[in-house]
Scaffold this motif. Structure first.
Motif, mmCIF file in Angstrom:
data_model
loop_
_atom_site.group_PDB
_atom_site.id
_atom_site.type_symbol
_atom_site.label_atom_id
_atom_site.label_comp_id
_atom_site.label_asym_id
_atom_site.label_seq_id
_atom_site.Cartn_x
_atom_site.Cartn_y
_atom_site.Cartn_z
ATOM 1 N N VAL A 87 1.013 -1.225 0.292
ATOM 2 C CA VAL A 87 -0.292 0.261 -0.206
ATOM 3 C C VAL A 87 0.325 1.244 -0.450
ATOM 4 N N PHE A 88 -0.012 2.939 -0.540
ATOM 5 C CA PHE A 88 1.242 3.587 -0.106
ATOM 6 C C PHE A 88 0.690 4.454 0.592
ATOM 7 N N ARG A 89 1.984 4.807 1.724
ATOM 8 C CA ARG A 89 1.400 5.939 2.671
ATOM 9 C C ARG A 89 2.330 7.005 2.128
ATOM 10 N N GLY A 90 2.123 8.750 2.779
ATOM 11 C CA GLY A 90 2.443 9.760 3.096
ATOM 12 C C GLY A 90 4.296 9.758 3.448
ATOM 13 N N ARG A 91 5.815 9.774 2.502
ATOM 14 C CA ARG A 91 5.999 9.596 2.742
ATOM 15 C C ARG A 91 7.044 10.183 4.518
ATOM 16 N N LYS A 92 7.659 9.796 5.406
ATOM 17 C CA LYS A 92 8.101 10.449 6.243
ATOM 18 C C LYS A 92 8.717 11.336 5.818
ATOM 19 N N ASN A 93 8.870 12.532 6.792
ATOM 20 C CA ASN A 93 8.998 13.607 6.663
ATOM 21 C C ASN A 93 9.346 14.470 7.689
ATOM 22 N N TYR A 94 10.281 15.936 8.193
ATOM 23 C CA TYR A 94 10.928 16.385 8.721
ATOM 24 C C TYR A 94 11.060 18.092 7.885
ATOM 25 N N PRO A 95 11.041 18.685 8.594
ATOM 26 C CA PRO A 95 11.530 20.457 8.148
ATOM 27 C C PRO A 95 13.160 20.726 8.515
ATOM 28 N N PRO A 96 13.534 21.410 7.204
ATOM 29 C CA PRO A 96 15.287 21.583 6.630
ATOM 30 C C PRO A 96 15.095 22.456 7.936
ATOM 31 N N VAL A 103 18.984 18.920 -0.784
ATOM 32 C CA VAL A 103 17.446 18.688 -0.299
ATOM 33 C C VAL A 103 17.088 17.380 -0.583
ATOM 34 N N THR A 104 16.054 16.518 0.086
ATOM 35 C CA THR A 104 15.450 15.610 0.740
ATOM 36 C C THR A 104 14.424 15.071 -0.346
ATOM 37 N N LEU A 105 13.606 14.063 -0.572
ATOM 38 C CA LEU A 105 12.007 14.004 -0.183
ATOM 39 C C LEU A 105 11.444 14.072 1.249
ATOM 40 N N GLN A 106 12.091 13.509 2.195
ATOM 41 C CA GLN A 106 11.701 14.277 3.130
ATOM 42 C C GLN A 106 11.780 15.472 3.243
ATOM 43 N N THR A 107 11.708 16.595 3.100
ATOM 44 C CA THR A 107 12.144 18.001 3.311
ATOM 45 C C THR A 107 11.476 18.378 2.165
ATOM 46 N N LEU A 108 11.381 18.271 0.841
ATOM 47 C CA LEU A 108 10.153 18.379 0.145
ATOM 48 C C LEU A 108 8.682 18.249 1.060
ATOM 49 N N VAL A 109 8.344 17.063 1.144
ATOM 50 C CA VAL A 109 7.520 16.745 1.622
ATOM 51 C C VAL A 109 6.789 17.483 2.841
ATOM 52 N N ARG A 197 -5.028 11.334 3.986
ATOM 53 C CA ARG A 197 -4.199 11.652 4.689
ATOM 54 C C ARG A 197 -3.594 12.126 5.774
ATOM 55 N N VAL A 198 -2.715 12.159 6.010
ATOM 56 C CA VAL A 198 -2.916 12.665 7.847
ATOM 57 C C VAL A 198 -1.351 14.084 6.939
ATOM 58 N N PRO A 199 -2.115 15.732 7.235
ATOM 59 C CA PRO A 199 -1.867 16.685 7.053
ATOM 60 C C PRO A 199 0.134 17.142 7.357
ATOM 61 N N ASN A 200 0.932 17.599 6.369
ATOM 62 C CA ASN A 200 1.688 17.355 7.178
ATOM 63 C C ASN A 200 1.565 18.716 7.891
ATOM 64 N N SER A 201 3.310 19.558 8.818
ATOM 65 C CA SER A 201 3.123 20.752 10.262
ATOM 66 C C SER A 201 2.059 22.112 8.784
ATOM 67 N N ARG A 202 2.495 22.050 7.957
ATOM 68 C CA ARG A 202 1.850 23.227 7.492
ATOM 69 C C ARG A 202 0.756 23.275 6.770
ATOM 70 N N GLU A 203 0.517 22.336 6.308
ATOM 71 C CA GLU A 203 -1.295 22.152 6.195
ATOM 72 C C GLU A 203 -1.813 22.075 7.421
ATOM 73 N N LEU A 204 -1.457 21.285 8.851
ATOM 74 C CA LEU A 204 -2.390 21.226 9.867
ATOM 75 C C LEU A 204 -2.078 22.747 10.742
ATOM 76 N N TRP A 240 -2.882 15.623 15.292
ATOM 77 C CA TRP A 240 -1.697 14.645 15.069
ATOM 78 C C TRP A 240 -1.419 15.553 13.468
ATOM 79 N N SER A 241 0.523 16.073 12.912
ATOM 80 C CA SER A 241 0.517 16.012 11.729
ATOM 81 C C SER A 241 1.214 14.518 10.984
ATOM 82 N N SER A 242 2.029 14.642 9.774
ATOM 83 C CA SER A 242 2.938 13.230 9.900
ATOM 84 C C SER A 242 3.909 13.536 10.059
#
Length: 291
Positions: A87-96, A103-109, A197-204, A240-242
């Motif tokens: 299954v697909f899940r929102g990528r683990k992500n963290y703030p730069p 630049v990584t996919l994690q920081t882009l998300v 999906r779960v919102p990231n911190s910006r979307e939350l 929660w955010s992602s």
């Protein structure tokens, strides 16, 4: 920029009036946050490129409270078994941070918000339901006994991952389970699991900013007021955010949560424990195409 939750917002935006009217007709019974006029900080998550950046494919396992994988030589009731499906899940992500050089996919998300997304009108339980259930079919143990769902949950349950992810950082791969936003089927109950999906911190943050406006049309949309708490109760009463943490200021078992404080308003907390210490609530989002 604003909430396209009913007529007033659509008519107030003379720019892109035809587009707004189209959205109103299509989404008039739902609450849509529209950030599409922002000059930066947004990226369309409904395109092929946007989906590739946002999602990762994981093996799906059954639910367990700890995420322990089932051992047939030492059977346990509370263990997760492979379901033979990906299954697909929102990528683990963290703030730069200011020291981030790559630049990584994690920081882009974590760095971009979806330009348009619907917010679930109610809090979502850890099994994806919107009501209390003492015998959830999703939350079964290895003997098939259903368990009660919960309005509060761990970070991993919210994000549809095995509960072992609560003690792991963004850099540790994890397996999926059918919980939280990824089990939610929308207001109609007919949406495909995995379409929210779960919102990231910006979307939350945007959900918290526009919460009052979204509440104004609850009679038409069913949007229920967000849970509010006081400062002393932040750690188990937020949403929660992602987004996780990578900074050396926090351990890797931390994630970002947010809430509306009854005294101080919108509050974002970057150090929420992903472990069972902090069990927060959940609002889910669904990305909406720009065209």
């Amino acid at each position: 920029m604003g909430s396209l939750c009913q007529r007033h917002t659509c008519s107030s935006r003379k720019k892109n009036r035809n587009q707004s009217n189209h959205i109103y007709r299509q989404w008039r019974h739902l609450c849509l946050i529209d950030l599409s006029t922002l000059p930066y900080g947004i990226t369309d998550r409904t395109t092929a490129e946007g989906k590739t950046e946002l999602y990762e494919e994981l093996d799906l396992y059954s639910y367990s409270t700890k995420g322990t994988e089932y051992d047939p030589e030492n059977p346990q009731k509370d263990a997760s078994q492979p379901l033979g499906k990906k299954v697909f899940r929102g990528r683990k992500n963290y703030p730069p941070s200011k020291t981030t050089t790559t630049v990584t996919l994690q920081t882009l998300v974590s760095s971009f918000s979806s330009p348009r997304f619907i917010v679930s009108p109610t809090d979502v339980y850890n099994d994806g339901d919107t009501k209390s259930n003492s015998a959830s079919s999703i939350l079964q143990d290895t003997e098939g006994t259903p368990q009660s769902n919960s309005i509060t949950m761990t970070w991993a349950e919210a994000n549809g991952r095995l509960n072992t992810a609560n003690s792991q950082g963004w850099n540790i791969p994890s397996k999926a389970m059918n919980t939280g936003c990824y089990a939610y089927k929308g207001k109609s109950g007919k949406d495909e699991p995995g379409s929210w999906r779960v919102p990231n911190s910006r979307e939350l943050s945007m959900i918290l900013v526009f919460a009052h406006e979204l509440e104004q049309f609850s009679s038409e949309t069913g949007f229920q007021k967000l849970y509010e708490a006081k400062a002393a109760n932040y750690l188990s009463n937020g949403y929660w955010s992602s987004t996780e943490q990578s900074s050396t200021s926090y351990s890797l078992d931390k994630a970002t949560s947010g809430l509306i404080d009854v005294n101080y308003g919108l509050t974002i907390y970057e150090g929420a424990n992903k472990t069972s210490t902090d069990r927060n609530r959940l609002r889910c989002i669904k990305d909406i195409p720009l065209n």
